[in-house]
Design an enzyme around this catalytic site. Structure first.
Site, PDB file in Angstrom:
ATOM      1  N   HIS A   1      10.896 -33.430  -3.954  1.00  0.00           N
ATOM      2  CA  HIS A   1       9.031 -33.003  -3.292  1.00  0.00           C
ATOM      3  C   HIS A   1       8.655 -31.711  -3.885  1.00  0.00           C
ATOM      4  O   HIS A   1       7.398 -31.435  -3.842  1.00  0.00           O
ATOM      5  CB  HIS A   1       9.086 -32.700  -1.895  1.00  0.00           C
ATOM      6  CG  HIS A   1       9.905 -31.416  -1.664  1.00  0.00           C
ATOM      7  ND1 HIS A   1      11.236 -31.122  -1.590  1.00  0.00           N
ATOM      8  CD2 HIS A   1       9.577 -30.089  -1.231  1.00  0.00           C
ATOM      9  CE1 HIS A   1      11.862 -30.088  -1.359  1.00  0.00           C
ATOM     10  NE2 HIS A   1      10.505 -29.406  -1.122  1.00  0.00           N
ATOM     11  N   ASP A   2       9.215 -31.336  -5.260  1.00  0.00           N
ATOM     12  CA  ASP A   2       8.801 -30.200  -6.101  1.00  0.00           C
ATOM     13  C   ASP A   2       8.572 -30.651  -7.313  1.00  0.00           C
ATOM     14  O   ASP A   2       8.213 -29.683  -8.160  1.00  0.00           O
ATOM     15  CB  ASP A   2       9.673 -28.958  -6.025  1.00  0.00           C
ATOM     16  CG  ASP A   2       9.790 -28.270  -4.612  1.00  0.00           C
ATOM     17  OD1 ASP A   2       8.855 -28.229  -3.857  1.00  0.00           O
ATOM     18  OD2 ASP A   2      10.970 -27.776  -4.233  1.00  0.00           O
TER      19      ASP A   2
ATOM     20  N   ASP B   1      16.663 -29.319   6.382  1.00  0.00           N
ATOM     21  CA  ASP B   1      16.563 -27.843   5.550  1.00  0.00           C
ATOM     22  C   ASP B   1      16.941 -26.712   6.078  1.00  0.00           C
ATOM     23  O   ASP B   1      16.450 -26.695   7.127  1.00  0.00           O
ATOM     24  CB  ASP B   1      15.155 -28.138   4.788  1.00  0.00           C
ATOM     25  CG  ASP B   1      14.785 -28.073   3.361  1.00  0.00           C
ATOM     26  OD1 ASP B   1      15.178 -27.349   2.914  1.00  0.00           O
ATOM     27  OD2 ASP B   1      14.264 -29.216   3.381  1.00  0.00           O
TER      28      ASP B   1
HETATM   29  C1  NOJ Z   1      11.905 -24.747  -2.161  1.00  0.00           C
HETATM   30  C2  NOJ Z   1      11.272 -25.988  -1.779  1.00  0.00           C
HETATM   31  O1  NOJ Z   1      11.912 -27.082  -2.120  1.00  0.00           O
HETATM   32  C3  NOJ Z   1       9.898 -25.644  -1.848  1.00  0.00           C
HETATM   33  O2  NOJ Z   1       9.231 -26.965  -1.624  1.00  0.00           O
HETATM   34  C4  NOJ Z   1       9.524 -24.592  -1.378  1.00  0.00           C
HETATM   35  O3  NOJ Z   1       8.100 -24.278  -1.431  1.00  0.00           O
HETATM   36  C5  NOJ Z   1      10.209 -23.331  -1.572  1.00  0.00           C
HETATM   37  N1  NOJ Z   1      11.548 -23.523  -1.655  1.00  0.00           N
HETATM   38  C6  NOJ Z   1       9.867 -21.996  -0.837  1.00  0.00           C
HETATM   39  O4  NOJ Z   1      10.707 -22.449   0.410  1.00  0.00           O
END
Ligand code: NOJ
Length: 567
Positions: free
Chosen positions: A338-339, A100
């Site tokens: 993961h979101d 990332d």
């Molecule tokens: C996207 C990421 O996938 C997420 O997990 C994160 O909370 C936000 N961007 C902020 O970095």
């Protein structure tokens, strides 16, 4: 250009949420050496590319997406040597590694921000976005009424200098100011550092938000919220393409890497082509979220209501993205990250884990694009049974809870019910490796929940079982990569059939070979009649006695078949 062979077009990706994947030193937190231990597993699954979520120094407000030093590995995750060893060992067995790259913000504990907030004349002040509050009816309020993605305002008051800084995520994640060329230069150095160390590219976090509306004017959206979720104020604005072009020219173009931007929910295929088009796109592909939101999860109100798959909607989304980007840009293929909530609880059926899970794998991974499996998807992990607000970890959930002005206990219950269904904490539960205490993840108590069904739903239970979901995933990727089919699966055309059928998702892929993929999305039998196709071979199926004549075929619950048909 579209057909030009590239390693990242032919790769099979797997996303690792580091904190929950595998703990090697028994402190309850997943780490880099844990990934090293599991490389043979990933290899066996057929994976050739892994994406690792942030391992940089972080106070962990957002589990590592809040970075206080871009050049250091957080000790909870390991050391620089660990990442070097991981890269070497992964590369030795043919697995590339992307990481990332969090460009949009830093932690408020990053020394740039610590300095920036000291005074308005500080050298780092302009690394961030500052504005004065507004006086409304004699009272000071935020500079605009724009909301943050994590609840509340996107502005946070800094008492010392009496100004607000912008933070579209949490207040511990101040946004960087890309208008400042110094910021762009610094971040290009960060990217170079990791590329020189040998990473094979980046998943670029929140890339859609690097440009922000210069005019601080209130949104005219009129939702019930105090702050308006008007994402257009800081999403996909044209200026960000200039920033990204600069990154491309100064950094990305100098390496054989892949760059995948997270553009989220607001981008159209046209915008995706602006990001990742062959002609001028600064990136190689972008993740959009449309298919992650194609059912009623976000509308459910009462616990008696159930999740319903809206296949017509999902089919339209697939059709739109597969056709509009074909030959113009590359794209990833993924069900969740993961979101998002777990795939099995969203589009699948936990009572029919193998059948529904194998159907979902078949439906997605034979389209064109680069597959990305999310950890646990391959064994059919489901959502966690959250019942109480204290069980959540996500800073976004906590903020939204605190910002919700519940008028009754009922309202609060509804919030928890809805959050349990859609929360990204579902995806962050501990990976279940085996049936031992703590699921083979660690010898110590893990930092987060292990799913209560981990004793039956785990990797060890499925690895050597020829009829398991995990084994089916292996077959999917073996087939996708096998000759003589690879070029058709990776580069072939895509055409949806029976577009208006609300139960079946059927598509054709064509290049050297002609492939017909048939999937029944539901737990009921359906008849399909496609006599014009002559079957040459069944390449894959989730039932053992699949028909080879396509006239009036009775498809069983979740039946999915990949046929090679005559051209
Ligand atoms: C996207 C990421 O996938 C997420 O997990 C994160 O909370 C936000 N961007 C902020 O970095």
């Amino acid at each position: 250009m579209f057909y030009q062979r590239k390693w990242w077009k032919e790769a099979i990706g797997y996303q690792i949420y580091l904190k929950s994947f595998k703990d090697s030193n028994n402190d309850g937190i997943g780490d880099l050496n844990g990934i090293r231990e599991k490389l043979p597993y990933l290899k066996e699954l057929g994976i050739t590319l892994i994406w690792i979520t942030p391992f940089y120094l972080s106070p962990m407000d957002d589990n590592g997406y809040d970075i206080s030093d871009f050049y250091q590995v957080d000790p909870a995750f390991g050391s620089l040597d660990d990442i070097k060893n991981l890269l070497k060992e992964a590369h030795d067995i043919g697995i590339r590694v992307i990481v990332d790259f969090v460009m949009n913000h830093t932690s408020d504990e990053h020394h740039w921000f610590v300095e920036a907030r000291k005074s308005k004349s500080n050298k780092y002040r302009d690394y961030y976005l500052w504005a004065k509050g507004k006086i409304v009816d004699g009272k000071e309020v935020e500079p605009t009424n724009w909301a943050s993605f994590f609840g509340g305002s996107c502005w946070e008051k800094d008492e010392l200098t009496d100004e607000y800084y912008m933070k579209i995520f949490s207040k511990k994640m101040p946004d960087l100011n890309y208008r400042n060329p110094e910021v762009r230069k610094e971040m290009q150095e960060v990217a170079k550092y990791w590329l020189d160390l040998g990473v094979d590219g980046f998943r670029i976090d929140a890339v859609a938000h690097l440009g922000r509306s210069e005019e601080l004017i209130d949104s005219n959206l009129k939702t019930d919220n105090k702050y308006q979720p008007d994402w257009r104020k800081f999403s996909n604005l044209p200026v960000l393409f200039d920033y990204l072009k600069e990154f491309k020219e100064n950094v990305f173009d100098h390496y054989e890497i892949v760059t995948i931007g997270e553009v989220g929910g607001d981008a159209s295929p046209k915008e995706a082509i602006a990001y990742a088009g062959y002609k001028n796109g600064p990136l190689k592909m972008v993740f959009n979220f449309d298919h992650c939101w194609s059912n009623n999860v976000w509308q459910l109100e009462k616990s008696s209501e159930t999740v319903k798959v809206d296949l017509l909607n999902l089919k339209q989304v697939f059709d739109k993205w597969q056709r509009k980007q074909y030959q113009k840009a590359w794209a990833p293929l993924y069900w969740l990250n993961h979101d998002h909530p777990r795939l099995m609880s969203h589009y699948g059926n936990p009572q029919k884990r193998f059948l529904s899970g194998s159907m979902l794998a078949t439906a997605l991974y034979f389209m064109w694009g680069t597959p990305f499996v999310y950890q646990g998807e391959e064994i059919g992990t489901t959502n966690y049974p959250f019942k109480d607000i204290r069980e959540f970890n996500d800073v976004g959930v906590k903020n939204s809870y605190e910002n919700s002005l519940f008028k009754s206990l009922e309202e609060e219950k509804k919030f928890i019910f809805q959050t349990a269904l859609k929360s990204r904490d579902n995806a962050r539960t501990i990976m279940s490796w085996n049936a031992s205490k703590y699921g083979g993840f660690s010898q110590s108590e893990p930092w987060f929940h292990l799913h209560p069904d981990y004793r039956s739903v785990n990797v060890a239970a499925q690895l050597d079982d020829p009829d398991s979901l995990l084994t089916y995933y292996k077959k999917v990727f073996e087939l996708r990569k096998s000759e003589p089919y690879l070029s058709t699966f990776v580069y072939g055309s895509y055409q949806q059939l029976l577009k208006r059928n609300p139960h079946l998702y059927i598509y054709l892929r064509e290049k050297e070979k002609k492939i017909l993929v048939i999937t029944n999305f539901f737990d009921q039998e359906r008849v399909v009649n496609l006599p014009r196709f002559k079957v040459k071979k069944i390449l894959l199926s989730n039932y053992s006695d699949t028909r080879t004549i396509l006239a009036n075929v009775l498809l069983r619950p979740y039946e999915s078949i990949v046929y090679e048909v005559e051209k």
